[in-house]
Design a protein around this motif. Structure first.
Motif, short mmCIF file in Angstrom:
data_model
loop_
_atom_site.label_atom_id
_atom_site.label_comp_id
_atom_site.label_asym_id
_atom_site.label_seq_id
_atom_site.Cartn_x
_atom_site.Cartn_y
_atom_site.Cartn_z
N LYS A 96 0.78 -1.44 0.05
CA LYS A 96 -0.08 0.03 0.08
C LYS A 96 0.91 1.45 0.05
CE LYS A 96 -4.14 -2.24 1.89
NZ LYS A 96 -5.13 -2.36 3.11
N CYS A 97 2.05 1.16 0.60
CA CYS A 97 2.92 2.27 0.63
C CYS A 97 3.55 2.42 -0.62
CB CYS A 97 4.05 1.93 1.69
SG CYS A 97 3.34 1.88 3.44
N ARG A 98 3.77 1.51 -1.47
CA ARG A 98 4.39 1.62 -2.85
C ARG A 98 3.33 2.19 -3.75
NH1 ARG A 98 9.13 -0.54 -4.21
NH2 ARG A 98 9.97 -1.86 -2.56
N ALA A 99 2.03 1.80 -3.53
CA ALA A 99 0.93 2.28 -4.35
C ALA A 99 0.53 3.68 -4.15
CB ALA A 99 -0.37 1.51 -3.93
N GLN A 100 1.08 4.16 -3.00
CA GLN A 100 1.11 5.66 -2.44
C GLN A 100 2.06 6.64 -3.14
OE1 GLN A 100 0.77 5.17 1.84
NE2 GLN A 100 -1.31 5.67 1.84
N ALA A 101 3.24 5.96 -3.49
CA ALA A 101 4.62 6.51 -3.53
C ALA A 101 4.44 7.54 -4.84
CB ALA A 101 5.73 5.71 -3.72
N ALA A 102 3.86 7.27 -5.78
CA ALA A 102 4.09 8.06 -7.16
C ALA A 102 3.10 9.32 -6.83
CB ALA A 102 3.12 7.30 -8.23
N GLU A 103 1.89 9.26 -6.32
CA GLU A 103 0.95 10.53 -5.95
C GLU A 103 1.70 11.29 -4.82
OE1 GLU A 103 -2.02 13.02 -6.23
OE2 GLU A 103 -1.34 11.61 -7.61
N THR A 104 2.43 10.68 -3.91
CA THR A 104 3.06 11.53 -2.68
C THR A 104 4.21 12.24 -3.51
OG1 THR A 104 2.62 9.78 -1.25
CG2 THR A 104 4.22 11.33 -0.73
N ALA A 105 4.91 11.69 -4.32
CA ALA A 105 6.04 12.29 -5.05
C ALA A 105 5.40 13.34 -6.02
CB ALA A 105 6.87 11.40 -5.74
N LYS A 106 4.43 13.14 -6.66
CA LYS A 106 3.86 14.11 -7.57
C LYS A 106 3.34 15.44 -6.43
CE LYS A 106 0.15 14.97 -10.72
NZ LYS A 106 -0.03 16.32 -10.69
N VAL A 107 2.81 15.31 -5.44
CA VAL A 107 2.31 16.09 -4.72
C VAL A 107 3.52 17.08 -4.09
CG1 VAL A 107 1.09 16.56 -2.18
CG2 VAL A 107 0.01 15.22 -3.91
N ALA A 108 4.53 16.13 -3.65
CA ALA A 108 5.74 17.03 -3.36
C ALA A 108 6.35 18.08 -4.22
CB ALA A 108 6.89 15.76 -3.07
N ALA A 109 6.29 17.51 -5.60
CA ALA A 109 6.84 18.21 -6.63
C ALA A 109 5.90 19.47 -6.96
CB ALA A 109 6.99 17.38 -7.76
N ASP A 110 4.60 19.30 -6.99
CA ASP A 110 3.69 20.17 -7.35
C ASP A 110 3.56 21.31 -6.44
OD1 ASP A 110 3.06 18.95 -9.64
OD2 ASP A 110 1.04 18.08 -8.98
N TYR A 111 3.78 20.94 -5.19
CA TYR A 111 3.52 21.99 -3.85
C TYR A 111 5.07 22.47 -3.29
CZ TYR A 111 -1.38 21.55 -4.53
OH TYR A 111 -2.83 21.36 -5.01
N ALA A 112 6.14 22.21 -4.10
CA ALA A 112 7.25 22.55 -3.69
C ALA A 112 7.43 24.07 -3.48
CB ALA A 112 8.50 22.31 -4.85
N GLY A 113 7.97 24.50 -2.26
CA GLY A 113 8.05 25.88 -1.98
C GLY A 113 6.66 26.39 -1.23
N LYS A 114 5.57 25.56 -1.17
CA LYS A 114 4.49 26.07 -0.62
C LYS A 114 3.97 25.08 0.41
CE LYS A 114 2.56 27.57 -4.97
NZ LYS A 114 1.35 27.15 -6.27
N ALA A 115 4.33 23.89 0.44
CA ALA A 115 4.09 22.69 1.67
C ALA A 115 5.40 21.85 1.64
CB ALA A 115 2.93 21.98 1.17
N ASN A 116 5.54 21.29 2.59
CA ASN A 116 6.51 20.34 2.83
C ASN A 116 5.98 19.03 2.95
OD1 ASN A 116 8.46 22.22 4.27
ND2 ASN A 116 7.22 22.36 5.59
N VAL A 117 6.55 17.87 2.39
CA VAL A 117 6.25 16.66 2.40
C VAL A 117 7.65 15.74 2.76
CG1 VAL A 117 5.55 14.59 0.91
CG2 VAL A 117 4.73 16.83 0.30
N VAL A 118 7.45 15.14 3.74
CA VAL A 118 8.49 14.31 4.25
C VAL A 118 8.14 12.88 4.54
CG1 VAL A 118 10.12 14.30 6.52
CG2 VAL A 118 9.33 16.40 5.48
N GLY A 119 8.89 11.84 4.15
CA GLY A 119 8.63 10.54 4.38
C GLY A 119 9.07 10.09 5.74
N ILE A 120 8.54 9.18 6.44
CA ILE A 120 9.11 8.80 7.68
C ILE A 120 9.01 7.34 7.67
CG2 ILE A 120 9.01 8.46 10.23
CD1 ILE A 120 7.60 11.77 9.97
#
Length: 193
Positions: A96-120
């Motif tokens: 399920k984490c692998r399935a979330q990876a692409a969308e999470t990376a897209k959100v991180a790129a789309d909102y770079a400078g506006k929001a933080n995305v950190v994987g733990i």
């Protein structure tokens, strides 16, 4: 030394018994309370405050933590201050984490400078965490290695493939599973305006 090697395996087994590989419950708890305070250790900042959007921003208690990236660099949660923050809790072996990876990376790129995305990352060894980041193409944003589960405990996360989303004040506005990362962009858009 052998007992230390068994701790992640025992923790993973216990979590799997209780939770499986994350539930499909996407209800989240919009009113979840901010995690209990824990002392932050003094680690050098990975990014300068000006890079973090936290230049001059008051640091919420939720961001008063430190850690180490999967690449072995020190990380200070204070660098996240001043912007909405997505904390993505994942395990390297979780489908399920692998399935979330692409969308999470897209959100991180789309909102770079506006929001933080950190994987733990947790529930495994750092080598497996590094492999996951490489295999899933999520290396464009920061991933912390949480082999001991300290950050998972701090944010009261008990299963992988979980998101904790904080507003600019550090208040938890969402905590839950987003299958395939669906809906993550909308949640972040709502916080960035």
């Amino acid at each position: 030394m052998r007992a230390r090697a068994l701790v992640p395996a025992v923790l993973a087994a216990a979590l799997l018994t209780v939770t499986g590989c994350g539930s499909d419950d996407s209800s989240g708890s919009a009113g979840a309370s901010t995690p209990a305070a824990s002392p932050a250790t003094s680690a050098a900042e990975q990014a300068s405050p000006s890079d973090a959007g936290g230049a001059g921003a008051e640091v919420p208690e939720a961001l008063a933590f430190s850690g180490t990236t999967v690449d072995g660099k020190p990380f200070d949660g204070k660098t996240l201050a001043g912007k909405p923050t997505v904390l993505w809790f994942w395990a390297p072996w979780c489908p399920k984490c692998r399935a979330q990876a692409a969308e999470t990376a897209k959100v991180a790129a789309d909102y770079a400078g506006k929001a933080n995305v950190v994987g733990i990352a947790g529930l495994d060894k750092n080598a497996a965490m590094k492999d996951f980041v490489s295999e899933t193409g999520t290396g464009s944003f920061t991933h912390l290695s949480d082999e001991d589960g300290d950050l998972w405990k701090r944010f009261e996360v008990t299963e992988q493939s979980r998101y904790v989303i904080l507003d600019t004040a550090g208040k938890t506005v969402y905590e839950g599973v987003l299958p395939g990362g669906e809906g993550l962009a909308d949640k972040v858009a709502g916080l960035t305006g």
